[in-house]
Design a protein around this motif. Structure first.
Motif, short mmCIF file in Angstrom:
data_model
loop_
_atom_site.label_atom_id
_atom_site.label_comp_id
_atom_site.label_asym_id
_atom_site.label_seq_id
_atom_site.Cartn_x
_atom_site.Cartn_y
_atom_site.Cartn_z
N ILE A 1 2.13 -0.86 0.40
CA ILE A 1 2.43 0.26 -0.49
C ILE A 1 1.35 0.33 -1.56
CG2 ILE A 1 4.11 1.24 -2.09
CD1 ILE A 1 6.23 -0.47 -0.61
N ILE A 2 0.76 1.51 -1.71
CA ILE A 2 -0.34 1.68 -2.66
C ILE A 2 -0.03 2.86 -3.58
CG2 ILE A 2 -2.80 2.16 -2.93
CD1 ILE A 2 -3.19 1.04 -0.10
N SER A 3 -0.19 2.64 -4.87
CA SER A 3 -0.12 3.72 -5.85
C SER A 3 -1.36 3.62 -6.72
CB SER A 3 1.14 3.62 -6.71
OG SER A 3 1.23 4.72 -7.59
N ASN A 4 -2.19 4.64 -6.67
CA ASN A 4 -3.48 4.59 -7.36
C ASN A 4 -3.39 4.89 -8.84
OD1 ASN A 4 -5.25 3.90 -5.19
ND2 ASN A 4 -4.96 5.96 -4.38
N TYR A 5 -2.27 5.48 -9.28
CA TYR A 5 -2.17 5.81 -10.71
C TYR A 5 -0.72 5.65 -11.15
CZ TYR A 5 -3.71 7.96 -15.08
OH TYR A 5 -4.05 8.18 -16.39
N VAL A 6 -0.45 4.55 -11.82
CA VAL A 6 0.90 4.28 -12.33
C VAL A 6 0.83 4.24 -13.85
CG1 VAL A 6 2.89 2.73 -12.30
CG2 VAL A 6 1.41 2.91 -10.27
N PRO A 7 1.26 5.29 -14.53
CA PRO A 7 1.29 5.25 -16.00
C PRO A 7 2.12 4.06 -16.48
CG PRO A 7 1.63 7.48 -15.20
CD PRO A 7 1.70 6.59 -14.00
N PHE A 8 1.58 3.30 -17.40
CA PHE A 8 2.23 2.10 -17.97
C PHE A 8 2.41 1.00 -16.93
CE2 PHE A 8 3.78 5.75 -20.44
CZ PHE A 8 3.39 5.38 -21.72
N GLY A 9 1.73 1.12 -15.79
CA GLY A 9 1.91 0.13 -14.74
C GLY A 9 1.48 -1.27 -15.13
N GLU A 10 0.54 -1.39 -16.06
CA GLU A 10 0.05 -2.69 -16.48
C GLU A 10 1.06 -3.45 -17.34
OE1 GLU A 10 -2.78 -5.74 -16.51
OE2 GLU A 10 -2.67 -3.91 -15.32
N THR B 1 5.74 -7.43 -10.88
CA THR B 1 5.14 -8.75 -10.71
C THR B 1 4.78 -9.03 -9.26
OG1 THR B 1 7.38 -9.67 -10.56
CG2 THR B 1 6.29 -9.75 -12.71
N GLY B 2 5.36 -8.28 -8.33
CA GLY B 2 5.06 -8.48 -6.92
C GLY B 2 3.86 -7.70 -6.43
N ALA B 3 3.18 -6.99 -7.34
CA ALA B 3 2.06 -6.15 -6.96
C ALA B 3 0.74 -6.70 -7.47
CB ALA B 3 2.26 -4.73 -7.50
N GLN B 4 -0.32 -6.37 -6.77
CA GLN B 4 -1.66 -6.59 -7.30
C GLN B 4 -1.95 -5.44 -8.25
OE1 GLN B 4 -4.32 -6.73 -3.97
NE2 GLN B 4 -3.38 -8.56 -3.08
N ARG B 5 -2.33 -5.77 -9.48
CA ARG B 5 -2.54 -4.73 -10.49
C ARG B 5 -3.98 -4.73 -11.00
NH1 ARG B 5 2.77 -5.07 -14.49
NH2 ARG B 5 2.56 -7.31 -14.23
N HIS B 6 -4.52 -3.52 -11.13
CA HIS B 6 -5.85 -3.35 -11.70
C HIS B 6 -5.78 -2.17 -12.67
CE1 HIS B 6 -7.51 -6.08 -8.68
NE2 HIS B 6 -6.78 -5.42 -7.79
N ARG C 1 -0.63 -2.37 -5.82
CA ARG C 1 -0.59 -2.55 -4.36
C ARG C 1 0.41 -3.66 -4.03
NH1 ARG C 1 -4.77 -2.10 -0.26
NH2 ARG C 1 -4.41 -3.55 1.45
N TRP C 2 1.41 -3.30 -3.25
CA TRP C 2 2.38 -4.28 -2.76
C TRP C 2 2.03 -4.61 -1.31
CZ3 TRP C 2 3.56 -0.39 -6.11
CH2 TRP C 2 4.25 -0.74 -7.26
N ALA C 3 1.82 -5.88 -1.02
CA ALA C 3 1.41 -6.30 0.32
C ALA C 3 2.41 -5.87 1.38
CB ALA C 3 1.19 -7.81 0.37
N LYS C 4 3.68 -5.95 1.04
CA LYS C 4 4.71 -5.41 1.93
C LYS C 4 5.90 -5.02 1.08
CE LYS C 4 7.28 -9.55 3.27
NZ LYS C 4 7.82 -10.30 4.42
N GLN C 5 6.69 -4.13 1.57
CA GLN C 5 7.79 -3.57 0.79
C GLN C 5 8.84 -4.63 0.50
OE1 GLN C 5 9.04 0.26 2.07
NE2 GLN C 5 11.05 0.09 1.14
N PRO C 6 9.08 -4.91 -0.79
CA PRO C 6 10.09 -5.90 -1.13
C PRO C 6 11.49 -5.40 -0.75
CG PRO C 6 8.64 -5.41 -2.99
CD PRO C 6 8.40 -4.37 -1.96
N ILE C 7 12.34 -6.34 -0.40
CA ILE C 7 13.73 -5.99 -0.12
C ILE C 7 14.45 -5.88 -1.45
CG2 ILE C 7 15.87 -6.74 0.97
CD1 ILE C 7 14.16 -8.24 3.01
N SER C 8 15.06 -4.74 -1.69
CA SER C 8 15.72 -4.52 -2.98
C SER C 8 16.91 -3.60 -2.81
CB SER C 8 14.73 -3.89 -3.98
OG SER C 8 15.40 -3.48 -5.16
N GLY C 9 17.94 -3.85 -3.61
CA GLY C 9 19.11 -2.97 -3.58
C GLY C 9 18.99 -1.82 -4.55
N ASN C 10 17.89 -1.80 -5.35
CA ASN C 10 17.71 -0.77 -6.36
C ASN C 10 17.10 0.48 -5.73
OD1 ASN C 10 18.67 -2.34 -8.54
ND2 ASN C 10 16.72 -3.44 -8.59
N GLU C 11 17.91 1.24 -5.00
CA GLU C 11 17.43 2.45 -4.34
C GLU C 11 18.13 3.68 -4.90
OE1 GLU C 11 17.50 2.34 -0.14
OE2 GLU C 11 16.11 0.64 0.02
#
Length: 333
Positions: free
Chosen positions: A115-124, A143-148, A161-171
């Motif tokens: 999963i890739i998001s190139n622009y996340v406001p306040f993502g850092e 915390t599960g993502a690579q952040r730049h 960038r998340w290497a693979k989609q985390p399993i989460s109940g927050n949908e």
């Protein structure tokens, strides 16, 4: 009451020096945690959460002052985004997570599930990121993502960038989260512009040249008049974005709000720096804290060009013979 309360809180715990330290990463997560703790303790994060779930049960229009004042103080944390997401989650009886929440501006999923998001406001600086996959939306742990860093000096936006989609109940159901984010940012833009106008008028009255304040010069008066007109137009358009009866922004209202506020960023910023001269560009002067943030927020969730196209397509699709009729139907509800 809401405006005064959030103003007093941020005037104490979100001064320009606080903003600078968070931008620089000084104090690490401790500085951010202290600011977020003050915001959470105040109860603002649950402003849109239903009363049955322990929140204030307010409507979207009620929390406009929170977003506006957050912009006035260049708040470097996603307070209003957290408020909206928690409010919508409470309507679905979903479990409300701890920590700050932001909304991704875009998302792409590669064949291998990355999963890739190139622009996340306040993502850092966020703890959670709401990612819209179209048919559903999901909260992913930051915390599960690579952040730049996805911006210039002092930016808190990130490429994630998340290497693979985390399993989460927050949908949550898939929706137009880009429009939601755009609506929220429009109010922060309006607040930032109001602060810049205040600073510019104050500087013009204090700066003496040729024996009198530069505010007495006709050319300065004309520039500030243009600036004030644009700032108040942006403020009114942002309020339109928050005019929903419930807690979710309406698409056309959000589109108008973001289009109008983004459109005037260049004018407001250039006049402010023109009046301040070289002083406004210096690191130790506060003006650049707000103009930098404005240019970033202009890009977040679509620029004025993107939202102009959204409004234009809707106008053509309705077949309205007059633009005023379209405005009445689309914005007046």
């Amino acid at each position: 009451m809401i405006s005064d309360a959030i103003e007093q809180l941020l005037a104490h715990c979100c001064t320009p020096n606080h903003v600078r330290r968070i931008e620089r990463g000084e104090g690490g997560t401790k500085e951010r945690a202290a600011l977020w703790g003050a915001l959470q303790e105040s109860g603002f994060t649950d402003a849109l959460v239903a009363e049955a779930m322990g929140g204030a049960g307010l409507s979207l229009s009620d929390v406009y002052p929170i977003a506006f004042v957050a912009g006035r103080h260049a708040l470097p944390l996603p307070l209003i985004q957290t408020i909206l997401v928690r409010g919508i989650m409470s309507e679905t009886n979903a479990e409300l997570p701890e920590g700050s929440i932001t909304i991704a501006g875009d998302v792409a999923v590669t064949p291998d599930g990355t999963i890739i998001s190139n622009y996340v406001p306040f993502g850092e600086v966020a703890d959670w990121v709401l990612v819209d996959f179209g048919d559903r939306a999901q909260l992913l742990p930051a915390t599960g993502a690579q952040r730049h860093i996805a911006g210039g000096c002092g930016s808190v936006n990130a490429r994630m960038r998340w290497a693979k989609q985390p399993i989460s109940g927050n949908e949550l159901p898939g929706s137009n989260w880009r429009a939601y984010g755009a609506c929220l940012i429009s109010a922060m833009l309006a607040g930032s512009m109001a602060r810049i106008l205040q600073m510019t008028i104050g500087y013009a009255n204090d700066r003496v040249q040729f024996g009198r304040p530069i505010a007495k010069l006709q050319i300065i008066q004309q520039q500030i008049s243009v600036m004030a007109e644009q700032v108040f137009a942006a403020r009114m358009s942002a309020q339109i974005g928050f005019s929903a009866d419930g807690i979710s922004p309406k698409l056309m209202a959000a589109a108008v709000a973001k289009q109008r506020t983004s459109e005037v960023v260049g004018t407001v910023s250039s006049i402010a720096h023109s009046v301040h001269g070289a002083m406004g560009f210096t690191e130790e002067y506060d003006l650049q804290l707000f103009t930098r943030r404005m240019h970033e927020w202009r890009l977040a969730y679509g620029t004025e060009v993107y939202w102009s196209k959204v409004v234009g397509r809707e106008l053509l699709a309705t077949g309205a013979s007059r633009t005023l009729d379209f405005v009445r139907r689309s914005l007046a509800g």
